[in-house]
Design a protein around this motif. Structure first.
Motif, PDB file in Angstrom:
ATOM      1  N   CYS A 138     -31.454  -3.293  55.028  1.00  0.00           N
ATOM      2  CA  CYS A 138     -30.987  -2.175  55.839  1.00  0.00           C
ATOM      3  C   CYS A 138     -31.942  -1.003  55.652  1.00  0.00           C
ATOM      4  O   CYS A 138     -32.328  -0.691  54.517  1.00  0.00           O
ATOM      5  N   GLY A 192     -25.303   8.869  51.888  1.00  0.00           N
ATOM      6  CA  GLY A 192     -25.963   7.577  51.914  1.00  0.00           C
ATOM      7  C   GLY A 192     -25.012   6.433  51.610  1.00  0.00           C
ATOM      8  O   GLY A 192     -23.899   6.625  51.111  1.00  0.00           O
ATOM      9  N   ASN A 247     -37.939   5.759  53.548  1.00  0.00           N
ATOM     10  CA  ASN A 247     -37.121   4.578  53.318  1.00  0.00           C
ATOM     11  C   ASN A 247     -37.760   3.343  53.953  1.00  0.00           C
ATOM     12  O   ASN A 247     -37.762   2.258  53.358  1.00  0.00           O
ATOM     13  N   VAL A 264     -21.143  -0.152  54.303  1.00  0.00           N
ATOM     14  CA  VAL A 264     -21.710   0.435  55.518  1.00  0.00           C
ATOM     15  C   VAL A 264     -20.643   1.205  56.282  1.00  0.00           C
ATOM     16  O   VAL A 264     -20.895   2.291  56.815  1.00  0.00           O
ATOM     17  N   VAL A 271     -26.250  -3.117  49.239  1.00  0.00           N
ATOM     18  CA  VAL A 271     -27.521  -3.186  49.960  1.00  0.00           C
ATOM     19  C   VAL A 271     -28.519  -4.020  49.174  1.00  0.00           C
ATOM     20  O   VAL A 271     -29.229  -4.869  49.729  1.00  0.00           O
ATOM     21  N   GLY A 301     -25.600   1.767  47.023  1.00  0.00           N
ATOM     22  CA  GLY A 301     -26.786   0.934  46.889  1.00  0.00           C
ATOM     23  C   GLY A 301     -26.552  -0.488  46.446  1.00  0.00           C
ATOM     24  O   GLY A 301     -27.329  -1.390  46.779  1.00  0.00           O
ATOM     25  N   THR A 353     -39.012   0.088  51.908  1.00  0.00           N
ATOM     26  CA  THR A 353     -38.407  -1.203  52.236  1.00  0.00           C
ATOM     27  C   THR A 353     -39.478  -2.217  52.628  1.00  0.00           C
ATOM     28  O   THR A 353     -39.417  -3.389  52.235  1.00  0.00           O
ATOM     29  N   VAL A 398     -29.478   4.997  54.881  1.00  0.00           N
ATOM     30  CA  VAL A 398     -29.762   4.285  53.632  1.00  0.00           C
ATOM     31  C   VAL A 398     -30.404   5.243  52.638  1.00  0.00           C
ATOM     32  O   VAL A 398     -30.099   5.224  51.437  1.00  0.00           O
ATOM     33  N   ALA A 416     -25.348   3.323  60.809  1.00  0.00           N
ATOM     34  CA  ALA A 416     -24.403   2.529  60.017  1.00  0.00           C
ATOM     35  C   ALA A 416     -23.258   1.940  60.845  1.00  0.00           C
ATOM     36  O   ALA A 416     -22.945   0.751  60.687  1.00  0.00           O
TER      37      ALA A 416
END
Length: 345
Positions: A316, A300, A333, A189, A306, A303, A337, A321, A165
């Motif tokens: 990201c 985390g 993740n 972030v 993001v 959201g 993604t 994340v 991050a």
């Protein structure tokens, strides 16, 4: 042709590329990695006949999809499971049997970097090592990345950011794109806090006989947070030798991060010998070290920002994340993604 750019070649990035290539074999995936290798903190070194994981120690079986990926989907040749348990210790050095909560502790005979290597081997992704991304921009043609040498990459239909991050925040800080979305994502972030870890590797020309694979400090009152016996991993350390992976706790790591490496190794060696109650351990025949300033995310990322960034084809990925500083979380993740990118781009 769909063009996908990925900054960073950690486990999550490799999983993302794997999904995209499998679903869209005509997509052109370009990965820019600042270091000389892949898989991020799931890192492996070799010395003589010894292989050692000096960052993340193993992948645990906490996610069914990741378990299937490692044991069924990918080639599982060389996949090994650490069977010895994990015990605990307190700030005063009292060791207890504890509770070994991890059903499996997987790595490979060739080390944890095999995860990213095997995922990427299944793709046609182009990987550029020792290529540090510096600036990002987006226009009508898509995303562009400029590296530290001034070379421009892209345009990309979607861009994936895999660095920790704080390093992702550095890229976003002066990125040229929608200002409101950028600012919201940057704030989110930057709010992700990290623990630092300073690691010493201590080798001995004799075997350390203990009933456990590793010890973990439960009260965060000891300078050492974790110490593991690498010889418990099949194929890593020759018989009759030992290699200890000693990871200092966050407070000690943060306070001593910029101190001379030989000083830090000496101090952690001394504390390890005391913890094991074995004066032989005060004199390893060789050592190694690594500092991880951004080792483990404490939580985390929020959201909402993001998801808003994904509407602008910026994704990201990583354990920060997922909200859990574990390799299996990063892999899951990345898989998730990759599926969203395939669906949307």
């Amino acid at each position: 042709m769909t063009e996908i750019g990925i900054v960073g070649a950690g486990a999550a990035a490799a999983a993302t590329a794997y999904v995209i290539d499998g679903a869209r074999p005509n997509a052109d995936v370009t990965i820019l990695e600042k270091s000389r290798g892949v898989c991020g903190r799931a890192a492996t070194r070799r010395r003589d006949e010894i292989t050692y994981d000096y960052g993340a120690n193993y992948v645990k079986s906490d996610d069914e999809r990741v378990v299937e990926l490692l044991t069924e989907t990918l080639d599982d040749e060389g996949l090994v499971d650490v069977t010895e348990p994990i015990w605990t210790f307190t700030g005063d050095g009292e060791i207890s049997e504890g509770r070994d909560a991890d059903e499996h502790k997987w790595t490979y005979r060739a080390g944890l970097t095999q995860i990213a290597k095997r995922l990427l081997r299944e793709t046609n992704a182009t990987i550029h090592l020792e290529t540090r991304a510096e600036t990002l921009s987006r226009d009508d043609d898509g995303w562009q990345v400029t590296d530290a040498d001034g070379k421009s990459w892209g345009p990309f239909d979607a861009l994936v950011l895999n660095p920790p991050a704080p390093q992702t925040a550095d890229l976003l800080d002066d990125a040229d794109w929608d200002e409101d979305v950028r600012a919201d994502l940057l704030d989110a972030v930057r709010d992700v806090d990290y623990s630092s870890v300073w690691t010493a590797l201590l080798h001995y020309p004799f075997e350390i006989d203990r009933p456990y694979y590793a010890l973990i400090n439960t009260d965060r009152e000891h300078e050492i947070g974790w110490v593991a016996r690498e010889e418990c991993k099949p194929g890593h350390v020759p018989d009759g030798e030992s290699l200890l992976v000693v990871q200092a706790g966050h407070e000690w790591s943060a306070d001593n991060y910029d101190e001379p490496a030989d000083r830090n190794v000496a101090k952690l060696t001394e504390r390890t010998a005391e913890l094991f109650d074995d004066e032989r351990l005060a004199d390893p025949d060789w050592t190694d070290y690594q500092g991880w300033r951004y080792a483990l995310p404490e939580e985390g990322v929020h959201g909402g920002p993001v998801q808003s960034a994904e509407d602008h084809d910026l994704y990201c990925v990583g354990d920060w994340v997922a909200g859990e500083g574990r390799v299996h979380a990063a892999l899951r993740n990345g898989l998730d993604t990759g599926e969203r990118i395939v669906y949307r781009v």
